[in-house]
Design a protein around this motif. Structure first.
Motif, PDB file in Angstrom:
ATOM      1  N   SER A  25       3.821   9.639   7.515  1.00 47.21           N
ATOM      2  CA  SER A  25       3.353   8.260   7.364  1.00 47.21           C
ATOM      3  C   SER A  25       4.499   7.319   7.002  1.00 47.21           C
ATOM      4  O   SER A  25       4.411   6.115   7.222  1.00 47.21           O
ATOM      5  CB  SER A  25       2.256   8.183   6.306  1.00 47.21           C
ATOM      6  OG  SER A  25       2.789   8.495   5.033  1.00 47.21           O
ATOM      7  N   LEU A  27       7.645   7.751   8.234  1.00 44.25           N
ATOM      8  CA  LEU A  27       8.544   7.748   9.383  1.00 44.25           C
ATOM      9  C   LEU A  27       8.495   6.452  10.210  1.00 44.25           C
ATOM     10  O   LEU A  27       9.548   5.961  10.617  1.00 44.25           O
ATOM     11  CB  LEU A  27       8.254   8.966  10.264  1.00 44.25           C
ATOM     12  CG  LEU A  27       9.258   9.275  11.348  1.00 44.25           C
ATOM     13  CD1 LEU A  27      10.624   9.553  10.741  1.00 44.25           C
ATOM     14  CD2 LEU A  27       8.800  10.465  12.170  1.00 44.25           C
ATOM     15  N   PRO A  28       7.350   5.837  10.469  1.00 41.69           N
ATOM     16  CA  PRO A  28       7.356   4.566  11.223  1.00 41.69           C
ATOM     17  C   PRO A  28       8.128   3.442  10.526  1.00 41.69           C
ATOM     18  O   PRO A  28       8.771   2.635  11.186  1.00 41.69           O
ATOM     19  CB  PRO A  28       5.872   4.207  11.343  1.00 41.69           C
ATOM     20  CG  PRO A  28       5.166   5.497  11.220  1.00 41.69           C
ATOM     21  CD  PRO A  28       5.987   6.336  10.295  1.00 41.69           C
ATOM     22  N   ALA A  31      11.763   4.023  11.232  1.00 43.92           N
ATOM     23  CA  ALA A  31      12.058   3.691  12.627  1.00 43.92           C
ATOM     24  C   ALA A  31      12.141   2.180  12.831  1.00 43.92           C
ATOM     25  O   ALA A  31      13.037   1.687  13.523  1.00 43.92           O
ATOM     26  CB  ALA A  31      11.000   4.294  13.549  1.00 43.92           C
ATOM     27  N   VAL A  32      11.239   1.423  12.228  1.00 36.17           N
ATOM     28  CA  VAL A  32      11.254  -0.034  12.355  1.00 36.17           C
ATOM     29  C   VAL A  32      12.519  -0.604  11.720  1.00 36.17           C
ATOM     30  O   VAL A  32      13.165  -1.496  12.296  1.00 36.17           O
ATOM     31  CB  VAL A  32       9.988  -0.665  11.725  1.00 36.17           C
ATOM     32  CG1 VAL A  32      10.132  -2.166  11.565  1.00 36.17           C
ATOM     33  CG2 VAL A  32       8.774  -0.332  12.561  1.00 36.17           C
TER      34      VAL A  32
END
Length: 114
Positions: A25, A27-28, A31-32
Protein backbone atom coordinates in the motif's frame (compact mmCIF):
# COMPACT_ATOMS: atom_id res chain seq x y z
CA UNK A 1 -31.63 -14.90 11.59
CA UNK A 2 -29.20 -12.26 12.94
CA UNK A 3 -26.17 -14.17 11.54
CA UNK A 4 -27.72 -14.01 8.12
CA UNK A 5 -27.33 -10.17 8.02
CA UNK A 6 -23.56 -10.16 8.79
CA UNK A 7 -21.47 -10.24 5.57
CA UNK A 8 -18.78 -12.88 5.27
CA UNK A 9 -15.96 -10.35 4.77
CA UNK A 10 -16.86 -8.55 7.98
CA UNK A 11 -16.79 -11.78 9.96
CA UNK A 12 -13.33 -12.81 8.77
CA UNK A 13 -10.26 -12.01 10.85
CA UNK A 14 -7.14 -10.25 9.57
CA UNK A 15 -4.57 -12.49 7.87
CA UNK A 16 -1.02 -13.07 9.13
CA UNK A 17 0.70 -11.31 6.15
CA UNK A 18 0.08 -7.73 7.29
CA UNK A 19 3.70 -6.62 6.71
CA UNK A 20 3.64 -7.36 2.97
CA UNK A 21 0.24 -5.75 2.59
CA UNK A 22 1.47 -2.56 4.31
CA UNK A 23 4.47 -2.38 1.99
CA UNK A 24 2.30 -2.84 -1.08
CA UNK A 25 0.00 0.00 0.00
CA UNK A 26 3.04 2.30 0.47
CA UNK A 27 4.54 1.42 -2.94
CA UNK A 28 2.28 3.73 -5.04
CA UNK A 29 3.39 6.76 -2.99
CA UNK A 30 7.03 5.92 -3.64
CA UNK A 31 6.32 5.50 -7.36
CA UNK A 32 4.51 8.86 -7.57
CA UNK A 33 7.39 10.61 -5.80
CA UNK A 34 9.94 9.02 -8.15
CA UNK A 35 7.95 10.11 -11.21
CA UNK A 36 7.59 13.67 -9.86
CA UNK A 37 11.31 13.82 -9.12
CA UNK A 38 12.34 12.83 -12.65
CA UNK A 39 9.71 14.97 -14.39
CA UNK A 40 9.80 18.15 -12.29
CA UNK A 41 12.52 18.46 -9.68
CA UNK A 42 15.58 17.11 -11.52
CA UNK A 43 15.11 19.16 -14.73
CA UNK A 44 14.68 22.33 -12.67
CA UNK A 45 17.91 21.65 -10.77
CA UNK A 46 19.77 21.05 -14.04
CA UNK A 47 18.42 24.31 -15.47
CA UNK A 48 19.60 26.20 -12.38
CA UNK A 49 23.11 24.73 -12.73
CA UNK A 50 23.19 25.67 -16.42
CA UNK A 51 22.10 29.26 -15.69
CA UNK A 52 24.71 29.59 -12.95
CA UNK A 53 27.48 28.50 -15.32
CA UNK A 54 26.20 30.88 -18.04
CA UNK A 55 26.26 33.76 -15.56
CA UNK A 56 29.86 32.99 -14.63
CA UNK A 57 30.83 32.95 -18.32
CA UNK A 58 28.98 36.20 -19.10
CA UNK A 59 30.96 38.48 -21.42
CA UNK A 60 30.61 41.62 -23.47
CA UNK A 61 28.13 41.30 -26.33
CA UNK A 62 25.88 38.69 -24.72
CA UNK A 63 22.17 39.42 -24.99
CA UNK A 64 20.38 38.89 -21.69
CA UNK A 65 16.90 39.08 -20.18
CA UNK A 66 16.52 40.29 -16.62
CA UNK A 67 13.96 38.97 -14.16
CA UNK A 68 11.87 42.07 -14.89
CA UNK A 69 11.76 41.24 -18.61
CA UNK A 70 14.22 43.90 -19.77
CA UNK A 71 16.30 42.76 -22.76
CA UNK A 72 19.77 44.22 -23.14
CA UNK A 73 23.34 43.69 -24.29
CA UNK A 74 26.17 43.26 -21.81
CA UNK A 75 28.70 46.09 -22.10
CA UNK A 76 31.00 45.44 -19.14
CA UNK A 77 31.49 42.74 -16.54
CA UNK A 78 33.92 42.19 -13.70
CA UNK A 79 34.92 38.79 -12.42
CA UNK A 80 34.90 39.79 -8.74
CA UNK A 81 31.74 41.94 -8.87
CA UNK A 82 28.11 40.91 -9.00
CA UNK A 83 27.21 43.99 -11.06
CA UNK A 84 26.96 43.95 -14.85
CA UNK A 85 26.63 47.00 -17.09
CA UNK A 86 23.87 46.44 -19.65
CA UNK A 87 22.81 48.60 -22.58
CA UNK A 88 19.02 48.50 -22.85
CA UNK A 89 18.69 51.16 -25.60
CA UNK A 90 21.15 53.18 -27.68
CA UNK A 91 23.29 55.18 -25.24
CA UNK A 92 21.22 54.00 -22.23
CA UNK A 93 23.27 51.88 -19.85
CA UNK A 94 22.18 50.48 -16.51
CA UNK A 95 23.87 48.39 -13.85
CA UNK A 96 22.11 45.13 -12.99
CA UNK A 97 22.97 42.42 -10.50
CA UNK A 98 24.00 39.04 -11.92
CA UNK A 99 21.38 37.33 -9.79
CA UNK A 100 18.59 39.25 -11.56
CA UNK A 101 19.56 37.90 -14.99
CA UNK A 102 17.12 35.14 -15.85
CA UNK A 103 18.24 34.18 -19.38
CA UNK A 104 21.34 34.52 -21.52
CA UNK A 105 20.01 34.65 -25.10
CA UNK A 106 22.98 34.80 -27.50
CA UNK A 107 26.41 36.21 -27.95
CA UNK A 108 26.44 38.91 -30.64
CA UNK A 109 30.08 39.91 -30.59
CA UNK A 110 33.54 38.59 -29.90
CA UNK A 111 34.74 38.96 -26.33
CA UNK A 112 36.56 42.20 -25.68
CA UNK A 113 39.44 42.78 -23.33
CA UNK A 114 37.84 44.42 -20.29
Amino acid sequence: MSNFLIPAAYAQTAGGSGGVSGLMSFLPFVAVFAIMYFLLIRPQQQRQKQLKSELKALRRGDRIVTAGGVVGVVQRTKEDSSEVEVEIAPNVRVMVMRETISTVLTSTAKPAND
